[in-house]
Design a protein around this motif. Structure first.
Motif, mmCIF file in Angstrom:
data_model
loop_
_atom_site.group_PDB
_atom_site.id
_atom_site.type_symbol
_atom_site.label_atom_id
_atom_site.label_comp_id
_atom_site.label_asym_id
_atom_site.label_seq_id
_atom_site.Cartn_x
_atom_site.Cartn_y
_atom_site.Cartn_z
ATOM 1 N N ASP A 2 71.553 77.143 2.830
ATOM 2 C CA ASP A 2 70.571 76.108 2.513
ATOM 3 C C ASP A 2 69.161 76.567 2.895
ATOM 4 O O ASP A 2 68.957 77.650 3.468
ATOM 5 C CB ASP A 2 70.928 74.789 3.198
ATOM 6 N N LYS A 3 68.181 75.716 2.578
ATOM 7 C CA LYS A 3 66.780 76.073 2.774
ATOM 8 C C LYS A 3 66.458 76.336 4.241
ATOM 9 O O LYS A 3 65.771 77.312 4.576
ATOM 10 C CB LYS A 3 65.894 74.946 2.234
ATOM 11 N N ALA A 4 66.945 75.474 5.140
ATOM 12 C CA ALA A 4 66.628 75.607 6.560
ATOM 13 C C ALA A 4 67.130 76.940 7.110
ATOM 14 O O ALA A 4 66.423 77.624 7.864
ATOM 15 C CB ALA A 4 67.228 74.446 7.346
ATOM 16 N N GLU A 5 68.357 77.320 6.741
ATOM 17 C CA GLU A 5 68.915 78.589 7.211
ATOM 18 C C GLU A 5 68.103 79.763 6.675
ATOM 19 O O GLU A 5 67.839 80.740 7.397
ATOM 20 C CB GLU A 5 70.372 78.715 6.776
ATOM 21 N N ARG A 6 67.715 79.678 5.397
ATOM 22 C CA ARG A 6 66.944 80.764 4.786
ATOM 23 C C ARG A 6 65.600 80.950 5.497
ATOM 24 O O ARG A 6 65.201 82.071 5.837
ATOM 25 C CB ARG A 6 66.729 80.469 3.298
ATOM 26 N N ILE A 7 64.902 79.839 5.748
ATOM 27 C CA ILE A 7 63.599 79.921 6.413
ATOM 28 C C ILE A 7 63.752 80.460 7.827
ATOM 29 O O ILE A 7 62.935 81.270 8.291
ATOM 30 C CB ILE A 7 62.921 78.533 6.424
ATOM 31 N N LEU A 8 64.813 80.049 8.520
ATOM 32 C CA LEU A 8 65.033 80.520 9.887
ATOM 33 C C LEU A 8 65.274 82.027 9.915
ATOM 34 O O LEU A 8 64.726 82.743 10.767
ATOM 35 C CB LEU A 8 66.213 79.782 10.509
ATOM 36 N N LEU A 9 66.077 82.526 8.978
ATOM 37 C CA LEU A 9 66.340 83.964 8.919
ATOM 38 C C LEU A 9 65.066 84.751 8.608
ATOM 39 O O LEU A 9 64.795 85.794 9.213
ATOM 40 C CB LEU A 9 67.410 84.259 7.859
ATOM 41 N N VAL A 10 64.282 84.237 7.668
ATOM 42 C CA VAL A 10 63.022 84.899 7.319
ATOM 43 C C VAL A 10 62.079 84.915 8.521
ATOM 44 O O VAL A 10 61.439 85.930 8.830
ATOM 45 C CB VAL A 10 62.361 84.195 6.117
ATOM 46 N N PHE A 11 62.005 83.797 9.219
ATOM 47 C CA PHE A 11 61.105 83.702 10.366
ATOM 48 C C PHE A 11 61.522 84.670 11.477
ATOM 49 O O PHE A 11 60.675 85.308 12.117
ATOM 50 C CB PHE A 11 61.085 82.266 10.887
ATOM 51 N N CYS A 12 62.830 84.791 11.710
ATOM 52 C CA CYS A 12 63.310 85.724 12.738
ATOM 53 C C CYS A 12 62.921 87.160 12.397
ATOM 54 O O CYS A 12 62.555 87.945 13.285
ATOM 55 C CB CYS A 12 64.828 85.612 12.882
ATOM 56 N N ARG A 13 62.968 87.506 11.133
ATOM 57 C CA ARG A 13 62.583 88.858 10.725
ATOM 58 C C ARG A 13 61.073 89.054 10.841
ATOM 59 O O ARG A 13 60.598 90.143 11.183
ATOM 60 C CB ARG A 13 63.077 89.123 9.304
ATOM 61 N N LEU A 14 60.326 87.998 10.566
ATOM 62 C CA LEU A 14 58.873 88.082 10.752
ATOM 63 C C LEU A 14 58.520 88.296 12.220
ATOM 64 O O LEU A 14 57.580 89.029 12.548
ATOM 65 C CB LEU A 14 58.196 86.804 10.237
#
Length: 325
Positions: A2-14
């Motif tokens: 879902d969207k929340a998981e996707r944003i969290l993964l992207v943020f962790c990589r950032l």
């Protein structure tokens, strides 16, 4: 995913300081580039809400995002000492409030500089004299600032210098510090008085927020920058224009006190200057200048200042007559 998981993964990589390509992310998460852009906007919003020093940057050439981390350097001892001198020199706060601010200042120093600064701090605070009103200021000014931010109208319960209690409904505009006092600048509702009024914070006994109150009319839009340049004295009243003759020895004092001035002419030993000020505050300041600054015009205001001088002379004459021989 879902969207929340996707944003969290992207943020962790950032957070790992990775360059993230928009097209690659869209392929990886089986979504569109437009969706990735919206995800990045969500991350920017979170960073802004959290007041994070990090900034999410977009590199057009690489087509990629990266999180920029701004490292805050520790405050240097000489900078902290300068701030300390300004704070203590203002004498605007009660001793306990001043000590709290200074301790917070110490916390911004590196451990090595903090040890050195602590020794200076003890010497500087030893000679500090708090204001005679002994009132706490920090919480009051913060609460008023919230009302200003939210455009709240308030009912002010105020004690004047003669201890007379008054109540005013006001639109708070700004909180400023001048000559050792905190002032609330506000427009008083239901008064014919033109321009803002000034209330010392140490004389504010309490205030109540008026919910659902009307906002300040657009025609009364407030400019703190304009007010500071035209009203350097914390006294209300209609601004008037004066022409002054100023000796060279007092030019710097005049220009620093009244930045919004106009030089009419320079002569060998004097300068002619035009200023716009509120009379009551300006007269008090002018008395400190002796004969270095003189009102040239307009004539009614020059005569008004002469009458002020005569009242002062009469007061001293009366004292002389009352003194025992």
């Amino acid at each position: 995913m879902d969207k929340a998981e996707r944003i969290l993964l992207v943020f962790c990589r950032l957070l790992k300081h990775e360059w993230l390509n928009k097209t690659s992310l869209a392929l990886e998460f089986n979504t569109t580039e437009r969706t990735i852009e919206r995800d990045m906007q969500s991350i920017r919003a979170v960073l802004s809400e959290a007041r994070s020093p990090a900034v999410l940057l977009w590199d057009r050439q690489k087509g990629s995002y990266i999180l920029s981390h701004y490292q805050h350097r520790p405050l240097q001892s000489m900078e902290a000492l300068t701030i300390l001198k300004i704070l203590l020199g203002s004498r605007a706060l009660r001793l306990d409030e001043m000590e709290g601010l200074v301790q917070a200042l110490c916390g911004l120093l590196s451990p090595r500089d903090e040890t050195e600064f602590s020794q200076l701090l003890e010497e500087e605070l030893d000679g500090y004299h708090e204001p005679a009103h002994h009132q706490a200021i920090i919480k009051t000014q913060w609460d008023l600032q919230q009302c200003i931010r939210d455009h709240r109208k308030i009912r002010l319960h105020y004690s004047r210098g003669d201890d007379m209690r008054t109540s005013h409904v006001v639109f708070p505009l700004s909180v400023v510090v001048s000559d050792g006092y905190f002032y609330l600048i506000a427009v008083v509702e239901g008064t014919a008085h033109t321009g803002p009024a000034f209330f010392r914070l140490d004389r504010i006994r309490s205030f109540d927020v008026i919910h659902g109150g009307s906002h300040l009319p657009e025609e009364d839009a407030f400019s703190l920058r304009r007010l500071r340049s035209t009203t350097p004295f914390m006294f209300g009243g209609k601004p008037v224009r004066l022409t002054l003759r100023c000796k060279n020895s007092a030019v710097e004092a005049l220009f620093d006190k009244i930045p919004a001035h106009t030089v009419l002419s320079w002569e060998e030993d004097t300068v002619l200057v035009e200023v716009t000020v509120s009379i009551s505050g300006f007269f008090r300041w002018l008395l400190m200048q002796g004969d270095a600054i003189v009102i040239i015009g307009p004539e009614p205001l020059r005569q008004a200042f002469i009458q002020t001088l005569q009242r002062i002379q009469n007061a001293y004459t009366d004292i002389k007559e009352d003194c025992p021989k």
